[in-house]
Design a protein around this motif. Structure first.
Motif, short mmCIF file in Angstrom:
data_model
loop_
_atom_site.label_atom_id
_atom_site.label_comp_id
_atom_site.label_asym_id
_atom_site.label_seq_id
_atom_site.Cartn_x
_atom_site.Cartn_y
_atom_site.Cartn_z
N ILE A 24 0.83 -1.21 0.00
CA ILE A 24 0.00 0.00 0.00
C ILE A 24 0.86 1.26 0.00
CG2 ILE A 24 -1.70 1.32 1.32
CD1 ILE A 24 -2.70 -1.40 2.43
N GLY A 25 1.80 1.33 0.94
CA GLY A 25 2.61 2.53 1.06
C GLY A 25 3.43 2.80 -0.19
N ASP A 26 4.07 1.78 -0.74
CA ASP A 26 4.89 1.96 -1.94
C ASP A 26 4.05 2.40 -3.13
OD1 ASP A 26 6.92 1.15 -0.31
OD2 ASP A 26 7.37 -0.70 -1.39
N SER A 27 2.82 1.90 -3.23
CA SER A 27 1.94 2.33 -4.32
C SER A 27 1.64 3.82 -4.21
CB SER A 27 0.63 1.53 -4.29
OG SER A 27 0.83 0.22 -4.75
N ILE A 28 1.34 4.29 -3.01
CA ILE A 28 1.05 5.72 -2.82
C ILE A 28 2.29 6.55 -3.08
CG2 ILE A 28 0.35 7.45 -1.12
CD1 ILE A 28 -1.51 5.31 0.09
N LEU A 29 3.46 6.05 -2.70
CA LEU A 29 4.70 6.76 -2.96
C LEU A 29 5.01 6.85 -4.45
CD1 LEU A 29 7.02 5.33 -0.15
CD2 LEU A 29 6.04 7.61 -0.29
N SER A 30 4.40 6.00 -5.25
CA SER A 30 4.61 6.01 -6.70
C SER A 30 3.75 7.05 -7.41
CB SER A 30 4.29 4.63 -7.29
OG SER A 30 5.04 3.60 -6.66
N ASP A 87 2.57 0.24 -25.65
CA ASP A 87 3.88 0.48 -26.27
C ASP A 87 5.01 0.29 -25.25
OD1 ASP A 87 3.21 1.47 -29.08
OD2 ASP A 87 1.88 2.66 -27.81
N ARG A 88 4.78 0.79 -24.04
CA ARG A 88 5.80 0.64 -23.00
C ARG A 88 5.13 0.33 -21.67
NH1 ARG A 88 10.38 5.34 -23.83
NH2 ARG A 88 9.43 6.35 -25.64
N ALA A 89 5.76 -0.52 -20.89
CA ALA A 89 5.24 -0.87 -19.57
C ALA A 89 6.38 -0.76 -18.56
CB ALA A 89 4.66 -2.28 -19.56
N PHE A 90 6.12 -0.02 -17.48
CA PHE A 90 7.09 0.16 -16.41
C PHE A 90 6.62 -0.64 -15.19
CE2 PHE A 90 7.50 3.78 -19.18
CZ PHE A 90 8.86 4.04 -19.22
N PHE A 91 7.38 -1.66 -14.83
CA PHE A 91 7.05 -2.51 -13.69
C PHE A 91 7.88 -2.05 -12.50
CE2 PHE A 91 6.04 -4.91 -17.48
CZ PHE A 91 4.83 -5.52 -17.17
N ILE A 92 7.26 -1.27 -11.62
CA ILE A 92 8.00 -0.70 -10.50
C ILE A 92 8.49 -1.78 -9.55
CG2 ILE A 92 7.81 0.84 -8.49
CD1 ILE A 92 5.88 2.54 -10.14
N GLU A 93 7.69 -2.83 -9.39
CA GLU A 93 8.06 -3.95 -8.53
C GLU A 93 8.09 -5.23 -9.36
OE1 GLU A 93 6.50 -5.31 -4.23
OE2 GLU A 93 5.03 -5.57 -5.81
N THR A 94 9.05 -6.09 -9.07
CA THR A 94 9.13 -7.37 -9.75
C THR A 94 8.34 -8.39 -8.94
OG1 THR A 94 11.34 -6.78 -10.54
CG2 THR A 94 10.70 -9.09 -10.71
N THR A 95 7.16 -8.73 -9.41
CA THR A 95 6.29 -9.64 -8.68
C THR A 95 5.62 -10.61 -9.65
OG1 THR A 95 4.23 -9.78 -7.38
CG2 THR A 95 4.51 -7.84 -8.76
N LEU A 292 -0.40 4.81 7.48
CA LEU A 292 0.22 6.14 7.56
C LEU A 292 0.12 6.83 6.21
CD1 LEU A 292 2.11 8.42 8.59
CD2 LEU A 292 4.03 6.92 7.99
N HIS A 293 0.44 6.13 5.13
CA HIS A 293 0.42 6.72 3.79
C HIS A 293 -0.99 7.01 3.32
CE1 HIS A 293 4.75 6.22 3.13
NE2 HIS A 293 4.62 5.10 3.81
N VAL A 294 -1.95 6.18 3.74
CA VAL A 294 -3.35 6.45 3.41
C VAL A 294 -3.80 7.72 4.11
CG1 VAL A 294 -5.72 5.60 3.55
CG2 VAL A 294 -3.86 4.01 3.02
N ALA A 295 -3.45 7.88 5.39
CA ALA A 295 -3.80 9.11 6.12
C ALA A 295 -3.20 10.33 5.43
CB ALA A 295 -3.30 9.00 7.56
N ASN A 296 -1.95 10.22 5.03
CA ASN A 296 -1.27 11.33 4.37
C ASN A 296 -1.94 11.68 3.05
OD1 ASN A 296 1.33 12.16 2.44
ND2 ASN A 296 1.43 13.00 4.50
N LEU A 297 -2.33 10.67 2.29
CA LEU A 297 -3.03 10.89 1.02
C LEU A 297 -4.35 11.62 1.24
CD1 LEU A 297 -2.90 10.22 -2.07
CD2 LEU A 297 -4.22 8.16 -1.53
N MET A 298 -5.00 11.36 2.38
CA MET A 298 -6.27 11.99 2.71
C MET A 298 -6.10 13.32 3.42
SD MET A 298 -8.75 10.02 1.60
CE MET A 298 -7.69 9.71 0.17
#
Length: 341
Positions: A24-30, A87-95, A292-298
């Motif tokens: 969750i946090g890393d997604s919001i940081l992206s 055309d292009r795909a950016f994979f921030i995490e390798t999963t 924490l990141h959800v609170a910050n986003l809100m």
């Protein structure tokens, strides 16, 4: 001619896919890099069509922001990519969750433990997700224009992780100068009108706590402060304000104090509902973790306990002005002094 301007001459849009991390946090940081890309696209008419992909449980929250097109990483989307790949795909995490999605050109970090995931390019700016260390950031920083790094860290207040992902905008042909001139970022840029549910309310208001840290079913005790200390903080805030203390998270094994002002909502909310809860809270108090990141986003002010310097500088919330950080708190008073009124 700059690549960003050349794109405007294309008859059909260049389809860009950005795959967010599973945490969750890393997604919001992206999000800042994706928001900047949309701003650049509008300003320079660069004819990019951006789609952000996330784990399905994140889609409702991200879609409610109305910032860009957001889709879940599902079998149907993977099938569509076989017929009409971006055309292009950016994979921030390798999963492994992204296995089977096709694109004409792919960017990501190959992982020896995930041998089936291969990428056309392995840019350094994706590596913070795989190796969250100071030396990783030092390598990424050296690859980015220094004026851009200074702008993102010092003027915007982003963390290392968020700043690193602006490598995506550079890869798509925009210059550091264009990014600095275009990128506008502050809490009021996030529309919150679609977060209308009311999971909890009280006439004297409430604070939200999260005394755990982790992702999925994995609990990271090394990032957790003593939960009894949070109970002490809850007691003191209630004595001063009369507000309720709402505890969130997923781990219900630890018993909460049997007091009428302590509300246990652990394991009862989906991510969208958690965001709605945070939106109306007086503040967030807890560990450095997803809520924490959800609170910050809100736009909710927060105070958080951190236990490593790299987590403070490398993975701090996107709106730094709304988050008070305490490194390895030694007592309740350290945290309490920074609790939002």
């Amino acid at each position: 001619m700059n690549k960003a301007f050349m794109k405007s001459e294309r008859r059909t849009p260049e389809k860009i896919a950005i795959f967010l991390p599973s945490r969750i946090g890393d997604s919001i940081l992206s999000l800042p890099a994706a928001i900047c890309l949309e701003q650049l696209n509008r300003k320079y008419n660069s004819n990019l069509k951006l789609t952000v992909y996330s784990k399905p449980f994140l889609v409702k929250l991200l879609s409610a922001l109305n910032l860009f097109s957001c889709k879940g990483v599902t079998l149907s989307e993977k099938f569509k990519s076989l017929i009409c790949p971006p055309d292009r795909a950016f994979f921030i995490e390798t999963t492994n969750a992204n296995f089977g999605f096709r694109a004409k050109t792919t960017y990501g970090t190959e992982n020896p433990y995930k041998k089936f995931l291969k990428f056309t390019h392995q840019p350094v700016f994706h590596r913070m997700s795989f190796a969250p260390f100071q030396e990783t950031w030092d390598e990424i920083r050296a690859s980015l224009p220094e004026e851009l790094v200074t702008f993102l860290l010092d003027e915007i207040g982003l963390s290392y992780y968020s700043a690193a992902l602006f490598g995506i905008t550079l890869e798509l042909g925009f210059t550091a100068e264009q990014i600095i001139e275009t990128f506008k970022f502050s809490p009021d840029i996030i529309p919150l009108d679609n977060f209308s549910e009311i999971p909890f309310s009280d006439e004297k208001g409430y604070y939200v706590f999260c005394a755990e840290a982790g992702y999925g079913r994995k609990h990271l005790n090394e990032r957790c402060w003593d939960i009894d200390k949070y109970f002490e903080i809850a007691d003191k805030i209630h004595a001063d304000t009369g507000a309720k203390m709402v505890f969130t998270g997923v781990n219900r094994e630890i018993m909460l104090p049997d007091k009428d002002y302590i509300v246990d909502m652990r394991g009862t909310l989906n991510l969208y509902q958690l965001a709605c809860l945070m939106k109306n809270a007086k503040g967030y108090i807890g560990n450095d973790t997803g809520p924490l990141h959800v609170a910050n986003l809100m736009r909710t002010p927060s105070v958080a306990a951190y236990f490593q310097e790299i987590h403070m500088a490398g993975f701090g919330p996107i709106f730094a002005s709304l988050n008070k950080k305490v490194l390895r708190p030694q007592n309740v008073e350290e945290m309490l002094a920074k609790v939002p009124n």
